[in-house]
Design a protein around this motif. Structure first.
Motif, PDB file in Angstrom:
ATOM      1  N   LYS A  25     -12.023  -1.678  14.365  1.00  0.00           N
ATOM      2  CA  LYS A  25     -10.778  -2.450  14.446  1.00  0.00           C
ATOM      3  C   LYS A  25     -10.968  -3.889  13.973  1.00  0.00           C
ATOM      4  O   LYS A  25     -10.367  -4.826  14.497  1.00  0.00           O
ATOM      5  CB  LYS A  25     -10.205  -2.407  15.870  1.00  0.00           C
ATOM      6  CG  LYS A  25      -9.893  -0.993  16.344  1.00  0.00           C
ATOM      7  CD  LYS A  25      -9.137  -0.995  17.658  1.00  0.00           C
ATOM      8  CE  LYS A  25      -8.965   0.422  18.196  1.00  0.00           C
ATOM      9  NZ  LYS A  25      -8.309   1.324  17.226  1.00  0.00           N
ATOM     10  N   TRP A  26     -11.838  -4.061  12.964  1.00  0.00           N
ATOM     11  CA  TRP A  26     -11.966  -5.380  12.347  1.00  0.00           C
ATOM     12  C   TRP A  26     -10.710  -5.724  11.553  1.00  0.00           C
ATOM     13  O   TRP A  26     -10.405  -6.893  11.354  1.00  0.00           O
ATOM     14  CB  TRP A  26     -13.181  -5.410  11.414  1.00  0.00           C
ATOM     15  CG  TRP A  26     -14.483  -5.245  12.129  1.00  0.00           C
ATOM     16  CD1 TRP A  26     -14.739  -5.533  13.444  1.00  0.00           C
ATOM     17  CD2 TRP A  26     -15.704  -4.737  11.592  1.00  0.00           C
ATOM     18  NE1 TRP A  26     -16.047  -5.240  13.757  1.00  0.00           N
ATOM     19  CE2 TRP A  26     -16.669  -4.759  12.638  1.00  0.00           C
ATOM     20  CE3 TRP A  26     -16.100  -4.285  10.328  1.00  0.00           C
ATOM     21  CZ2 TRP A  26     -17.985  -4.328  12.450  1.00  0.00           C
ATOM     22  CZ3 TRP A  26     -17.407  -3.872  10.140  1.00  0.00           C
ATOM     23  CH2 TRP A  26     -18.330  -3.885  11.187  1.00  0.00           C
ATOM     24  N   MET A  27     -10.027  -4.684  11.107  1.00  0.00           N
ATOM     25  CA  MET A  27      -8.774  -4.867  10.372  1.00  0.00           C
ATOM     26  C   MET A  27      -7.747  -3.901  10.944  1.00  0.00           C
ATOM     27  O   MET A  27      -8.064  -2.742  11.213  1.00  0.00           O
ATOM     28  CB  MET A  27      -8.958  -4.604   8.871  1.00  0.00           C
ATOM     29  CG  MET A  27      -9.909  -5.562   8.179  1.00  0.00           C
ATOM     30  SD  MET A  27      -9.949  -5.308   6.399  1.00  0.00           S
ATOM     31  CE  MET A  27      -8.304  -5.864   5.956  1.00  0.00           C
ATOM     32  N   PRO A  28      -6.514  -4.336  11.136  1.00  0.00           N
ATOM     33  CA  PRO A  28      -5.486  -3.438  11.672  1.00  0.00           C
ATOM     34  C   PRO A  28      -5.121  -2.362  10.659  1.00  0.00           C
ATOM     35  O   PRO A  28      -5.332  -2.507   9.440  1.00  0.00           O
ATOM     36  CB  PRO A  28      -4.302  -4.365  11.942  1.00  0.00           C
ATOM     37  CG  PRO A  28      -4.510  -5.521  11.025  1.00  0.00           C
ATOM     38  CD  PRO A  28      -5.994  -5.698  10.898  1.00  0.00           C
ATOM     39  N   ALA A  29      -4.557  -1.265  11.162  1.00  0.00           N
ATOM     40  CA  ALA A  29      -4.174  -0.156  10.287  1.00  0.00           C
ATOM     41  C   ALA A  29      -3.168  -0.593   9.234  1.00  0.00           C
ATOM     42  O   ALA A  29      -3.190  -0.102   8.097  1.00  0.00           O
ATOM     43  CB  ALA A  29      -3.598   0.987  11.132  1.00  0.00           C
ATOM     44  N   THR A  30      -2.289  -1.533   9.590  1.00  0.00           N
ATOM     45  CA  THR A  30      -1.288  -1.993   8.618  1.00  0.00           C
ATOM     46  C   THR A  30      -1.938  -2.711   7.443  1.00  0.00           C
ATOM     47  O   THR A  30      -1.484  -2.595   6.298  1.00  0.00           O
ATOM     48  CB  THR A  30      -0.288  -2.938   9.302  1.00  0.00           C
ATOM     49  OG1 THR A  30      -1.012  -3.973   9.996  1.00  0.00           O
ATOM     50  CG2 THR A  30       0.581  -2.184  10.285  1.00  0.00           C
ATOM     51  N   ALA A  31      -3.023  -3.451   7.716  1.00  0.00           N
ATOM     52  CA  ALA A  31      -3.740  -4.134   6.640  1.00  0.00           C
ATOM     53  C   ALA A  31      -4.417  -3.129   5.721  1.00  0.00           C
ATOM     54  O   ALA A  31      -4.394  -3.276   4.489  1.00  0.00           O
ATOM     55  CB  ALA A  31      -4.764  -5.100   7.218  1.00  0.00           C
ATOM     56  N   MET A  32      -5.029  -2.103   6.304  1.00  0.00           N
ATOM     57  CA  MET A  32      -5.655  -1.051   5.506  1.00  0.00           C
ATOM     58  C   MET A  32      -4.625  -0.359   4.620  1.00  0.00           C
ATOM     59  O   MET A  32      -4.873  -0.079   3.445  1.00  0.00           O
ATOM     60  CB  MET A  32      -6.331  -0.022   6.415  1.00  0.00           C
ATOM     61  CG  MET A  32      -7.639  -0.475   7.001  1.00  0.00           C
ATOM     62  SD  MET A  32      -8.906  -0.601   5.713  1.00  0.00           S
ATOM     63  CE  MET A  32     -10.365  -0.856   6.713  1.00  0.00           C
ATOM     64  N   GLU A  33      -3.478  -0.086   5.206  1.00  0.00           N
ATOM     65  CA  GLU A  33      -2.417   0.566   4.440  1.00  0.00           C
ATOM     66  C   GLU A  33      -1.952  -0.321   3.292  1.00  0.00           C
ATOM     67  O   GLU A  33      -1.726   0.156   2.168  1.00  0.00           O
ATOM     68  CB  GLU A  33      -1.239   0.903   5.355  1.00  0.00           C
ATOM     69  CG  GLU A  33      -0.129   1.679   4.664  1.00  0.00           C
ATOM     70  CD  GLU A  33       0.995   2.032   5.610  1.00  0.00           C
ATOM     71  OE1 GLU A  33       2.029   2.527   5.132  1.00  0.00           O
ATOM     72  OE2 GLU A  33       0.848   1.819   6.826  1.00  0.00           O
ATOM     73  N   ALA A  34      -1.835  -1.617   3.544  1.00  0.00           N
ATOM     74  CA  ALA A  34      -1.410  -2.552   2.497  1.00  0.00           C
ATOM     75  C   ALA A  34      -2.430  -2.621   1.366  1.00  0.00           C
ATOM     76  O   ALA A  34      -2.067  -2.672   0.183  1.00  0.00           O
ATOM     77  CB  ALA A  34      -1.183  -3.936   3.094  1.00  0.00           C
ATOM     78  N   ILE A  35      -3.720  -2.613   1.715  1.00  0.00           N
ATOM     79  CA  ILE A  35      -4.766  -2.634   0.689  1.00  0.00           C
ATOM     80  C   ILE A  35      -4.690  -1.373  -0.171  1.00  0.00           C
ATOM     81  O   ILE A  35      -4.806  -1.428  -1.400  1.00  0.00           O
ATOM     82  CB  ILE A  35      -6.160  -2.765   1.337  1.00  0.00           C
ATOM     83  CG1 ILE A  35      -6.305  -4.141   1.986  1.00  0.00           C
ATOM     84  CG2 ILE A  35      -7.265  -2.546   0.312  1.00  0.00           C
ATOM     85  CD1 ILE A  35      -7.555  -4.284   2.834  1.00  0.00           C
ATOM     86  N   GLY A  36      -4.489  -0.225   0.485  1.00  0.00           N
ATOM     87  CA  GLY A  36      -4.369   1.023  -0.253  1.00  0.00           C
ATOM     88  C   GLY A  36      -3.163   1.035  -1.172  1.00  0.00           C
ATOM     89  O   GLY A  36      -3.247   1.503  -2.317  1.00  0.00           O
ATOM     90  N   LEU A  37      -2.045   0.517  -0.692  1.00  0.00           N
ATOM     91  CA  LEU A  37      -0.833   0.464  -1.523  1.00  0.00           C
ATOM     92  C   LEU A  37      -1.029  -0.465  -2.713  1.00  0.00           C
ATOM     93  O   LEU A  37      -0.589  -0.155  -3.828  1.00  0.00           O
ATOM     94  CB  LEU A  37       0.355  -0.002  -0.677  1.00  0.00           C
ATOM     95  CG  LEU A  37       0.901   1.012   0.325  1.00  0.00           C
ATOM     96  CD1 LEU A  37       1.963   0.364   1.216  1.00  0.00           C
ATOM     97  CD2 LEU A  37       1.491   2.227  -0.392  1.00  0.00           C
TER      98      LEU A  37
END
Length: 312
Positions: A25-37
């Protein structure tokens, strides 16, 4: 072999870092999703367009290669589907297994892994693999995985095709091929812009892939299915492509090497998302994505070594 491991393991290490970042949880799931997008919608299309447009179309596209690669892809899909249908008594779940065995992570993993080995000419083979494994298999899988109610399969396919027509990766491939076919030079400022943006595709895609893998759930009874799909994806599929392109069609070694390496990519997360969307085989597809990605960290460099790919 050690040279290939040294080349490939840092790429998979970025995936592992993304996995750890999500798990810890160093990065929230929303941040991961944004990076992927960002990677899928912006950076990867920029890179693919630049690579496709920068070389003559006759050098990046080969109809015989595409037919052979697509044929091997469909054969793996059909055989695994049939085995799943016999084992589970359900064509929908068999289709989910087939998609997991036939759909590789060619968009996210192929460019950073293959560019150092084979150079920018890989753009054509990568583009054709994306069309075969994403456009064709998603259309087939969507139709066969859809609920059996009258007209549901056709509706699902039409919806999937509309999505593909808006897919930024597919659009960038089409536009890049059109630019190459018309021999339109890319102005220097635009080329630098595309290169700068495209250079972000590899790290962001791999980091986001690790975050996606961290969210996948695997139950205790899925190991046999996952290892069966892994064997089909990482070993049988590349061997079949080698036979079709090399022994049967006798293509130039460059095309054979590209085809085998692309077939040796781990299962794409799209296979899991497709199964999840259709409500069948999602857990098995999830396990296949995770297992193939872990095993590919060794299996992919071993495949490159067996093919005697030049080490940069």
């Amino acid at each position: 072999m050690l040279a290939f491991l040294a080349l490939c393991l840092p790429i998979f290490a970025v995936v592992a870092f993304g996995f750890a970042a999500a798990k810890r949880k160093w990065m929230p799931a929303t941040a991961m999703e944004a990076i992927g997008l960002f990677s899928f919608n912006v950076a990867l299309p920029a890179m693919l367009f630049k690579l496709m447009a920068a070389q003559p179309l006759r050098e990046s596209f080969d109809a015989i290669y595409f037919a052979g690669y697509l044929g091997a892809c469909l054969a793996i899909f059909a055989v695994v589907l049939l085995i799943g249908r016999i084992a589970r008594g359900n064509i929908r779940i068999g289709s989910a297994f087939g998609a997991a065995a036939a759909m590789g992570n060619v968009g996210y993993l192929a460019p950073p892994l293959m560019l150092p080995m084979l150079g920018p000419r890989i753009a054509g083979p990568v583009a054709m693999a994306i069309v075969a494994e994403v456009a064709v298999i998603i259309a087939l899988g969507t139709m066969l995985m859809a609920p059996s109610a009258k007209g549901e399969g056709l509706k699902a396919v039409m919806a999937g095709l509309r999505g593909l027509l808006r897919n930024p990766v597919i659009l960038s491939i089409a536009l890049g091929a059109a630019s190459a076919g018309m021999e339109l030079p890319i102005p220097a400022p635009i080329e630098r812009f595309l290169a700068f943006l495209g250079n972000a595709a590899g790290p962001t895609a791999l980091f986001a892939l690790g975050g996606t893998l961290a969210r996948l759930k695997i139950g205790g009874q899925l190991f046999a299915v996952a290892f069966g799909i892994t064997a089909a994806k990482l070993f049988i599929y590349p061997a079949l492509v080698w036979f079709v392109l090399g022994s049967w069609l006798a293509l130039d070694p460059f095309w054979v090497i590209c085809g085998v390496l692309l077939a040796a990519m781990p299962t794409a997360t799209n296979a899991y998302l497709l199964a999840q969307r259709q409500g069948v085989g999602a857990e098995e597809a999830s396990a296949a994505v995770l297992f193939t990605t872990i095993i590919a960290a060794i299996a992919f460099p071993a495949t490159a070594w067996l093919l005697d790919v030049p080490v940069p």
